[in-house]
Write an enzyme that holds these catalytic residues in place. Structure first.
Site, mmCIF file in Angstrom:
data_model
loop_
_atom_site.group_PDB
_atom_site.id
_atom_site.type_symbol
_atom_site.label_atom_id
_atom_site.label_comp_id
_atom_site.label_asym_id
_atom_site.label_seq_id
_atom_site.Cartn_x
_atom_site.Cartn_y
_atom_site.Cartn_z
ATOM 1 N N TRP A 21 1.100 -1.260 -0.055
ATOM 2 C CA TRP A 21 -0.045 -0.105 -0.090
ATOM 3 C C TRP A 21 0.737 1.267 -0.048
ATOM 4 C CZ3 TRP A 21 -1.561 3.281 4.530
ATOM 5 C CH2 TRP A 21 -2.581 4.363 4.007
ATOM 6 N N ASP A 49 1.136 -8.868 0.518
ATOM 7 C CA ASP A 49 -0.205 -8.357 0.510
ATOM 8 C C ASP A 49 -0.284 -7.373 -0.433
ATOM 9 O OD1 ASP A 49 -2.647 -8.284 1.872
ATOM 10 O OD2 ASP A 49 -2.106 -6.068 2.298
ATOM 11 N N TYR A 54 -5.320 -0.309 -4.582
ATOM 12 C CA TYR A 54 -3.847 0.314 -4.150
ATOM 13 C C TYR A 54 -3.184 0.615 -5.782
ATOM 14 C CZ TYR A 54 -3.789 -2.312 0.240
ATOM 15 O OH TYR A 54 -4.014 -2.460 1.743
ATOM 16 N N LEU A 213 3.334 0.449 12.035
ATOM 17 C CA LEU A 213 3.917 1.851 12.492
ATOM 18 C C LEU A 213 3.234 2.911 12.156
ATOM 19 C CD1 LEU A 213 7.528 1.420 10.764
ATOM 20 C CD2 LEU A 213 6.805 0.717 13.091
ATOM 21 N N GLY A 290 5.305 -2.474 6.147
ATOM 22 C CA GLY A 290 5.391 -1.594 4.988
ATOM 23 C C GLY A 290 6.692 -0.862 5.123
HETATM 24 P P1 NDP Z 1 3.536 0.880 8.158
HETATM 25 O O1 NDP Z 1 2.611 1.615 9.484
HETATM 26 O O2 NDP Z 1 4.556 0.159 8.815
HETATM 27 O O3 NDP Z 1 4.122 2.304 7.305
HETATM 28 C C1 NDP Z 1 5.050 1.877 6.559
HETATM 29 C C2 NDP Z 1 5.827 3.187 6.296
HETATM 30 O O4 NDP Z 1 6.565 3.854 7.012
HETATM 31 C C3 NDP Z 1 6.850 3.024 4.824
HETATM 32 O O5 NDP Z 1 5.944 2.793 3.761
HETATM 33 C C4 NDP Z 1 7.569 4.076 5.071
HETATM 34 O O6 NDP Z 1 7.144 5.041 4.708
HETATM 35 C C5 NDP Z 1 7.915 4.363 6.846
HETATM 36 N N1 NDP Z 1 8.812 3.461 7.179
HETATM 37 C C6 NDP Z 1 8.806 2.007 7.368
HETATM 38 N N2 NDP Z 1 9.804 1.596 8.178
HETATM 39 C C7 NDP Z 1 10.575 2.540 8.383
HETATM 40 C C8 NDP Z 1 11.580 2.786 8.957
HETATM 41 N N3 NDP Z 1 12.245 1.674 9.628
HETATM 42 N N4 NDP Z 1 12.048 3.739 9.390
HETATM 43 C C9 NDP Z 1 11.386 5.110 8.962
HETATM 44 N N5 NDP Z 1 10.513 4.919 8.353
HETATM 45 C C10 NDP Z 1 9.753 3.823 8.011
HETATM 46 O O7 NDP Z 1 2.764 0.215 7.264
HETATM 47 P P2 NDP Z 1 1.616 0.511 6.040
HETATM 48 O O8 NDP Z 1 0.987 1.542 6.527
HETATM 49 O O9 NDP Z 1 2.642 0.597 4.835
HETATM 50 O O10 NDP Z 1 0.791 -1.011 5.911
HETATM 51 C C11 NDP Z 1 1.667 -2.194 5.954
HETATM 52 C C12 NDP Z 1 0.676 -2.905 4.906
HETATM 53 O O11 NDP Z 1 -0.571 -3.308 5.522
HETATM 54 C C13 NDP Z 1 0.346 -2.269 3.443
HETATM 55 O O12 NDP Z 1 1.107 -2.143 2.660
HETATM 56 C C14 NDP Z 1 -0.840 -2.893 3.142
HETATM 57 O O13 NDP Z 1 -0.602 -4.128 2.496
HETATM 58 C C15 NDP Z 1 -1.579 -3.267 4.411
HETATM 59 N N6 NDP Z 1 -2.520 -2.453 4.807
HETATM 60 C C16 NDP Z 1 -3.922 -2.762 4.706
HETATM 61 C C17 NDP Z 1 -5.047 -1.743 4.801
HETATM 62 C C18 NDP Z 1 -6.448 -2.470 4.786
HETATM 63 O O14 NDP Z 1 -7.343 -1.667 4.992
HETATM 64 N N7 NDP Z 1 -6.303 -3.520 4.877
HETATM 65 C C19 NDP Z 1 -4.762 -0.425 5.137
HETATM 66 C C20 NDP Z 1 -3.302 0.103 5.267
HETATM 67 C C21 NDP Z 1 -2.410 -1.164 5.090
HETATM 68 P P3 NDP Z 1 8.204 6.544 3.837
HETATM 69 O O15 NDP Z 1 8.053 6.178 2.381
HETATM 70 O O16 NDP Z 1 7.320 7.373 4.498
HETATM 71 O O17 NDP Z 1 9.470 6.474 4.479
#
Ligand code: NDP
Length: 324
Positions: A21, A49, A54, A213, A290
């Site tokens: 996502w 996932d 997306y 996160l 993510g």
């Molecule tokens: P997170 O809350 O972990 O956020 C991920 C984002 O945080 C990254 O893309 C990156 O963004 C930043 N990040 C991650 N790790 C680090 C780190 N170590 N240091 C600094 N920044 C970091 O997860 P997501 O919100 O992406 O959710 C994970 C997955 O869950 C999605 O990909 C999707 O598959 C699923 N999902 C499902 C939903 C649903 O409705 N069913 C809704 C949302 C997500 P940046 O580019 O800003 O650095």
């Protein structure tokens, strides 16, 4: 890697999985996707996932192209999609929701975009008040019977809606949902820890939890504003930035900074601590990570080693910081 059963099913998913996502298509092209998927796979991740919504299907296209390049044996990984939001920005009525029509169309489109013969997991991305639950249950059952979907589930449904789906399945001898995909992180705990508890016991519900996160906030990197290369600065995600600037958002940024201090004393990063805390919940089948770049993914996969070190006292401390 640790592998956990998806609820009461026989499927074993890696405790940490990887989702696309925001990232795939918007921030990550096919080559970068290959890099991140390979990194995850090499660490034992076996679940990836995705969803029709997306980047309006383009996230699935990127993942499909990357999977084709990687050409892993199909029996060594699981891939998902979700139906509800539609594959275009302005879907016509037949292109969204959970009608039999859209559930079938979205599944066939996901198979094409992901370049696979079947989806291991297929989710109803939200409840659809305009479609009787029984219609959706039957459509999902038929996809399972056709071998196009192995396990179906829900995302962000209420406990009552999930129980209703089970009642329909039981009454008509259809396949019930196996798993739910809820948000679960230090700032969003109620559904997983309170609302769904009876479903784990009664139906053996599995959970594939999202946003560990809180969209990156729990990495601690928003303490000094919004980095220009982050999700919060992307066009179309202004709502995230607004949330960050709200009184609640500001409290969460402060809590993440406090967590960072604790993480420092434990010798890990803030993100690792936040993810390790989630892994401590036995009702979580897999934490969907993510990451918009491989370095983040590598760091976050390190949470697994940290999870073993979290004593009940440290967990309490983490929870009191995040609740403040
Ligand atoms: P997170 O809350 O972990 O956020 C991920 C984002 O945080 C990254 O893309 C990156 O963004 C930043 N990040 C991650 N790790 C680090 C780190 N170590 N240091 C600094 N920044 C970091 O997860 P997501 O919100 O992406 O959710 C994970 C997955 O869950 C999605 O990909 C999707 O598959 C699923 N999902 C499902 C939903 C649903 O409705 N069913 C809704 C949302 C997500 P940046 O580019 O800003 O650095």
């Amino acid at each position: 890697m640790e592998y956990r059963r998806l609820g009461r099913s026989g499927l074993k998913l890696s405790a940490l999985s990887y989702g696309s996502w925001v990232t795939f298509h918007n921030q990550v092209d096919v080559d970068r996707a290959v890099e991140s998927l390979a990194l995850a796979y090499d660490h034992g991740v076996n679940f990836f996932d995705n969803a029709e919504g997306y980047a309006y299907g383009r996230s699935e296209e990127v993942m499909g192209a990357a999977l084709a390049k990687l050409s892993w044996p199909r029996d060594r990984y699981c891939v998902s999609s979700k139906v509800y939001f539609g594959p275009v920005a302005e879907p016509v009525p037949t292109q969204r929701g959970l009608s039999r029509k859209h559930v079938m169309d979205a599944c066939h489109q996901a198979l094409q975009r992901l370049r696979v013969d079947y989806l291991d997991l297929y989710f109803c991305h939200r409840p659809d008040p305009d479609t009787p639950i029984g219609e959706t249950v039957r459509a999902m059952h038929d996809l399972v019977a056709q071998g196009k979907v192995l396990y179906w589930g829900t995302s962000e449904w209420s406990a009552g809606e999930i129980a209703a789906a089970h009642a329909h399945a039981r009454a008509d001898n259809l396949t019930p949902p196996t798993m739910e995909q809820p948000e679960y992180n230090l700032f969003a705990r109620h559904k997983v820890e309170v609302e769904y508890t009876r479903l784990y016991q009664e139906f053996g519900l599995g959970t594939t939890t999202w946003s560990p996160l809180a969209s990156g906030l729990l990495s601690g990197k928003y303490a000094d504003g919004v980095p220009q290369d982050s999700r919060f600065a992307l066009p179309g995600y202004e709502w995230l930035r607004k949330r960050l600037e709200s009184p609640l958002g500001r409290r969460q940024v402060a809590a993440a900074a406090e967590l960072g201090k604790l993480a420092g004393t434990l010798g890990c990063s803030t993100a690792q601590l936040a993810i390790a805390w989630i892994l401590g919940n036995p009702w979580v089948s897999t934490v969907i990570l993510g990451a918009s770049r491989p370095g983040q993914l590598r760091e976050n996969l390190g949470a697994l080693a940290m999870a073993e070190k979290l004593t009940p006292e440290i967990r309490k401390r983490i929870e009191s910081i995040s609740a403040a």
